[in-house]
Design a protein around this motif. Structure first.
Motif, PDB file in Angstrom:
ATOM      1  N   TYR A 175     -39.991  33.440  28.610  1.00 45.87           N
ATOM      2  CA  TYR A 175     -40.417  32.172  29.214  1.00 45.87           C
ATOM      3  C   TYR A 175     -41.321  31.376  28.290  1.00 45.87           C
ATOM      4  CZ  TYR A 175     -45.222  33.713  30.223  1.00 45.87           C
ATOM      5  OH  TYR A 175     -46.532  34.120  30.110  1.00 45.87           O
ATOM      6  N   ARG A 176     -42.030  32.075  27.376  1.00 45.87           N
ATOM      7  CA  ARG A 176     -42.961  31.380  26.482  1.00 45.87           C
ATOM      8  C   ARG A 176     -42.248  30.478  25.475  1.00 45.87           C
ATOM      9  NH1 ARG A 176     -45.956  36.587  26.887  1.00 45.87           N
ATOM     10  NH2 ARG A 176     -47.972  36.140  27.855  1.00 45.87           N
ATOM     11  N   MET A 225     -51.232  27.960  29.348  1.00 46.62           N
ATOM     12  CA  MET A 225     -52.318  26.981  29.434  1.00 46.62           C
ATOM     13  C   MET A 225     -51.820  25.609  29.888  1.00 46.62           C
ATOM     14  SD  MET A 225     -54.947  28.686  28.797  1.00 46.62           S
ATOM     15  CE  MET A 225     -56.160  27.371  28.636  1.00 46.62           C
ATOM     16  N   ASN A 226     -50.493  25.431  29.927  1.00 46.49           N
ATOM     17  CA  ASN A 226     -49.935  24.151  30.362  1.00 46.49           C
ATOM     18  C   ASN A 226     -48.643  24.404  31.135  1.00 46.49           C
ATOM     19  OD1 ASN A 226     -49.793  21.383  30.646  1.00 46.49           O
ATOM     20  ND2 ASN A 226     -48.900  21.034  28.636  1.00 46.49           N
ATOM     21  N   PRO A 227     -48.734  25.157  32.239  1.00 50.87           N
ATOM     22  CA  PRO A 227     -47.525  25.545  32.975  1.00 50.87           C
ATOM     23  C   PRO A 227     -46.807  24.332  33.568  1.00 50.87           C
ATOM     24  CG  PRO A 227     -49.503  26.065  34.245  1.00 50.87           C
ATOM     25  CD  PRO A 227     -49.968  25.666  32.885  1.00 50.87           C
ATOM     26  N   GLY A 228     -45.498  24.409  33.555  1.00 47.94           N
ATOM     27  CA  GLY A 228     -44.693  23.335  34.129  1.00 47.94           C
ATOM     28  C   GLY A 228     -44.377  22.207  33.178  1.00 47.94           C
ATOM     29  N   THR A 229     -44.993  22.218  32.003  1.00 48.72           N
ATOM     30  CA  THR A 229     -44.667  21.245  30.967  1.00 48.72           C
ATOM     31  C   THR A 229     -43.797  21.951  29.938  1.00 48.72           C
ATOM     32  OG1 THR A 229     -46.739  20.044  31.288  1.00 48.72           O
ATOM     33  CG2 THR A 229     -45.593  19.711  29.194  1.00 48.72           C
ATOM     34  N   TYR A 230     -42.556  21.502  29.820  1.00 47.21           N
ATOM     35  CA  TYR A 230     -41.582  22.250  29.036  1.00 47.21           C
ATOM     36  C   TYR A 230     -41.426  21.682  27.634  1.00 47.21           C
ATOM     37  CZ  TYR A 230     -40.513  23.992  33.658  1.00 47.21           C
ATOM     38  OH  TYR A 230     -40.622  24.551  34.903  1.00 47.21           O
ATOM     39  N   GLY A 251     -41.360  30.482  37.688  1.00 42.61           N
ATOM     40  CA  GLY A 251     -40.054  31.046  37.364  1.00 42.61           C
ATOM     41  C   GLY A 251     -38.921  30.239  37.977  1.00 42.61           C
ATOM     42  N   ARG A 252     -39.092  29.838  39.210  1.00 48.11           N
ATOM     43  CA  ARG A 252     -38.081  29.017  39.888  1.00 48.11           C
ATOM     44  C   ARG A 252     -37.848  27.702  39.161  1.00 48.11           C
ATOM     45  NH1 ARG A 252     -40.350  26.658  45.177  1.00 48.11           N
ATOM     46  NH2 ARG A 252     -41.099  25.097  43.670  1.00 48.11           N
ATOM     47  N   GLU A 253     -38.927  27.032  38.807  1.00 50.41           N
ATOM     48  CA  GLU A 253     -38.792  25.728  38.162  1.00 50.41           C
ATOM     49  C   GLU A 253     -38.282  25.841  36.736  1.00 50.41           C
ATOM     50  OE1 GLU A 253     -38.960  22.845  39.870  1.00 50.41           O
ATOM     51  OE2 GLU A 253     -39.085  24.364  41.466  1.00 50.41           O
ATOM     52  N   LEU A 254     -38.582  26.941  36.061  1.00 52.67           N
ATOM     53  CA  LEU A 254     -38.023  27.149  34.731  1.00 52.67           C
ATOM     54  C   LEU A 254     -36.512  27.290  34.811  1.00 52.67           C
ATOM     55  CD1 LEU A 254     -38.221  27.645  31.705  1.00 52.67           C
ATOM     56  CD2 LEU A 254     -38.745  30.053  32.190  1.00 52.67           C
ATOM     57  N   TRP A 255     -36.023  28.054  35.780  1.00 55.16           N
ATOM     58  CA  TRP A 255     -34.575  28.197  35.926  1.00 55.16           C
ATOM     59  C   TRP A 255     -33.935  26.859  36.317  1.00 55.16           C
ATOM     60  CZ3 TRP A 255     -31.387  30.923  33.637  1.00 55.16           C
ATOM     61  CH2 TRP A 255     -31.560  32.276  33.386  1.00 55.16           C
ATOM     62  N   ARG A 256     -34.604  26.080  37.134  1.00 54.70           N
ATOM     63  CA  ARG A 256     -34.065  24.768  37.474  1.00 54.70           C
ATOM     64  C   ARG A 256     -33.916  23.915  36.208  1.00 54.70           C
ATOM     65  NH1 ARG A 256     -34.763  22.111  42.495  1.00 54.70           N
ATOM     66  NH2 ARG A 256     -36.649  23.342  42.910  1.00 54.70           N
ATOM     67  N   HIS A 257     -34.943  23.975  35.351  1.00 57.86           N
ATOM     68  CA  HIS A 257     -34.940  23.218  34.099  1.00 57.86           C
ATOM     69  C   HIS A 257     -33.788  23.675  33.192  1.00 57.86           C
ATOM     70  CE1 HIS A 257     -36.601  21.020  30.691  1.00 57.86           C
ATOM     71  NE2 HIS A 257     -36.653  22.138  29.984  1.00 57.86           N
ATOM     72  N   ILE A 258     -33.597  24.983  33.071  1.00 55.13           N
ATOM     73  CA  ILE A 258     -32.542  25.520  32.212  1.00 55.13           C
ATOM     74  C   ILE A 258     -31.163  25.192  32.785  1.00 55.13           C
ATOM     75  CG2 ILE A 258     -31.520  27.673  31.373  1.00 55.13           C
ATOM     76  CD1 ILE A 258     -34.428  28.766  31.234  1.00 55.13           C
TER      77      ILE A 258
END
Length: 472
Positions: A93-94, A100-105, A163-170
């Motif tokens: 995920y990193r 330090m800045n979660p949700g900013t991809y 984790g949910r939002e990372l998968w949405r982004h991917i």
């Protein structure tokens, strides 16, 4: 290439023809692992030490040089030649967001995935994307880049949302991409209960389906993808269930068929252990995928000891069994410094020459969980320490093995191994940034690697569906 879909117990292409996803995992590439690349401890700790010890310029040369060299079009061309139809790509995920800045991809997180998928498309090979290290860590082990031995994903709502939002982004990024077979939501989850795993899966699948209704979702069982009783998701379409099938035989056998301690192992044993894990999956009206399995080899590449040959024979039986039960499968792992890989760094290259003392130290101490196999000098000392302490406690209700396991996982494989990481990094202290990049290319680019030929022959035979050649 067609977008794949699930129809009953089969994965099918656009014409409805069954497709078998069989091949390799790109372990250690976009989620680094110590035994694969040769370092100590966890990737995140290694990154901190490299940045501190070598500085910013050499830090980028080290990690980007490694990632650039490790996988490229030549790797896919080779895999296509031997009949591979799928690769599983573990990622961290990193790559996409900072704690330090979660949700900013960071869109640069797609760079290596995109180029791998482009090469896979060119080769006609499907890719399965595997979240191997999730925010908050889905299990306690080093391979989820967990330096603390504590899994927080199941106890912190913020991590679950990330984790949910990372998968949405991917999923939004890869919507409609035919070379992507689908999304492996979590590698080896270890949730406190199956219901917690069900709840998380349902929430994450719903988020993916909102932006990408077409790709397959691959779901692993609990307890490191070994337990499936009670696994139930609301989304029934385009789902594949996945097990991991490591065995004592392919890790520790000296003879095959033969004895491992008091345990007699042969093909029937391999089939029984496979069914113990996978019977539930076989009984479902969904395809079943063995996402990980593999043998550990202790001798030099292509200089087979009797033990290595025995494990290879067991692996051949294991692959025959998978095919007999119509399993999709991806072996762990494709490339490394000499433990499991089909492609192995040349033992005489500059990188291997420099880290050879570190590899020897790790074996003596037993700091790598995968290499130690629950043994090693440090593990023995911890086990003896616990036995002495329990004699003083004088209460037989306590689980001594659990205490030992916890101390070893957190104290040795995580904390102690991370403290030794500077010894590994110091191997490169005299190199410039350009020299580091050249070293990584020499060590990991396909054109410089040594092929473990007898392993490749076994896998190639299994990919063709024919009985695997038996080592003698």
């Amino acid at each position: 290439m067609d977008l794949l879909q699930v129809k009953g117990k089969h994965i099918v292409d656009g014409s409805g023809r069954p497709v078998h996803l069989r091949g390799v995992c790109f372990g250690g590439w976009l989620n680094m692992e110590n035994f694969i690349a040769g370092y100590l401890g966890t990737e995140d700790n290694l990154r901190q030490v490299v940045r501190r010890e070598l500085g910013e310029e050499r830090y980028h040369a080290f990690f980007e040089g490694f990632r650039d060299a490790f996988i490229g079009p030549d790797d896919f061309a080779f895999l296509r030649r031997i009949g591979v139809t799928a690769v599983r790509i573990p990622f961290n995920y990193r790559m996409f967001e900072s704690d330090m800045n979660p949700g900013t991809y960071d869109e640069r997180g797609f760079h290596h995935l995109d180029r791998a998928i482009a090469a896979a498309r060119e080769a006609g090979i499907y890719v399965i994307l595997d979240l191997h290290a999730a925010p908050g860590w889905q299990n306690e082990h080093w391979h989820s880049d967990n330096a603390h031995g504590v899994s927080l994903l199941w106890h912190d709502r913020n991590y679950q949302i990330r984790g949910r939002e990372l998968w949405r982004h991917i999923a939004r990024h890869y919507r409609g991409e035919p070379a992507v077979a689908g999304y492996n939501l979590l590698n080896e989850p270890n949730a406190p209960s199956i219901q917690m795993l069900n709840d998380l899966y349902n929430e994450w699948i719903a988020a993916i389906r909102e932006v990408d209704p077409d790709h397959i979702v691959f779901l692993e069982g609990n307890n490191f993808s070994r337990e499936f009783a009670g696994l139930e998701v609301d989304f029934k379409d385009n789902i594949v269930f996945s097990s991991h099938n490591y065995t004592i035989v392919t890790h520790r056998a000296r003879m095959y068929p033969g004895w491992i301690g008091d345990l007699y192992v042969d093909r029937s044993f391999m089939e029984r252990t496979f069914l113990e894990v996978s019977r539930w999956l076989i009984e479902q009206d969904h395809p079943a995928w063995v996402g990980e399995f593999g043998a550990l080899f202790d001798g030099p590449v292509n200089q087979w000891s009797n033990s290595d040959a025995a494990r290879l024979k067991a692996l051949a039986d294991q692959l025959d069994i998978f095919n007999a039960y119509d399993q999709h499968w991806t072996i762990w792992t494709y490339k490394d410094v000499g433990v499991q890989g089909l492609a192995v760094s040349d033992p005489n290259c500059e990188y291997m020459r420099r880290i050879r003392p570190i590899l020897a130290l790790k074996r003596r101490l037993g700091t790598d969980a995968w290499l130690a196999r629950e043994e090693g000098w440090l593990v023995g000392r911890v086990r003896a320490l616990v036995e002495d302490a329990m004699a003083m406690v004088d209460d037989f209700s306590l689980d001594r093995q659990r205490i030992v396991r916890g101390l070893v996982e957190r104290g040795i494989f995580s904390y102690f191994a991370n403290q030794l990481a500077p010894l590994y990094v110091n191997c490169f202290a005299d190199l410039t940034a350009n020299e580091i990049r050249e070293m990584m290319t020499e060590a990991f680019a396909f054109s410089h690697c040594v092929i473990r030929q007898r392993l490749v022959e076994v896998i190639e035979a299994a990919l063709k569906g024919s009985p695997a050649p038996r080592s003698t």
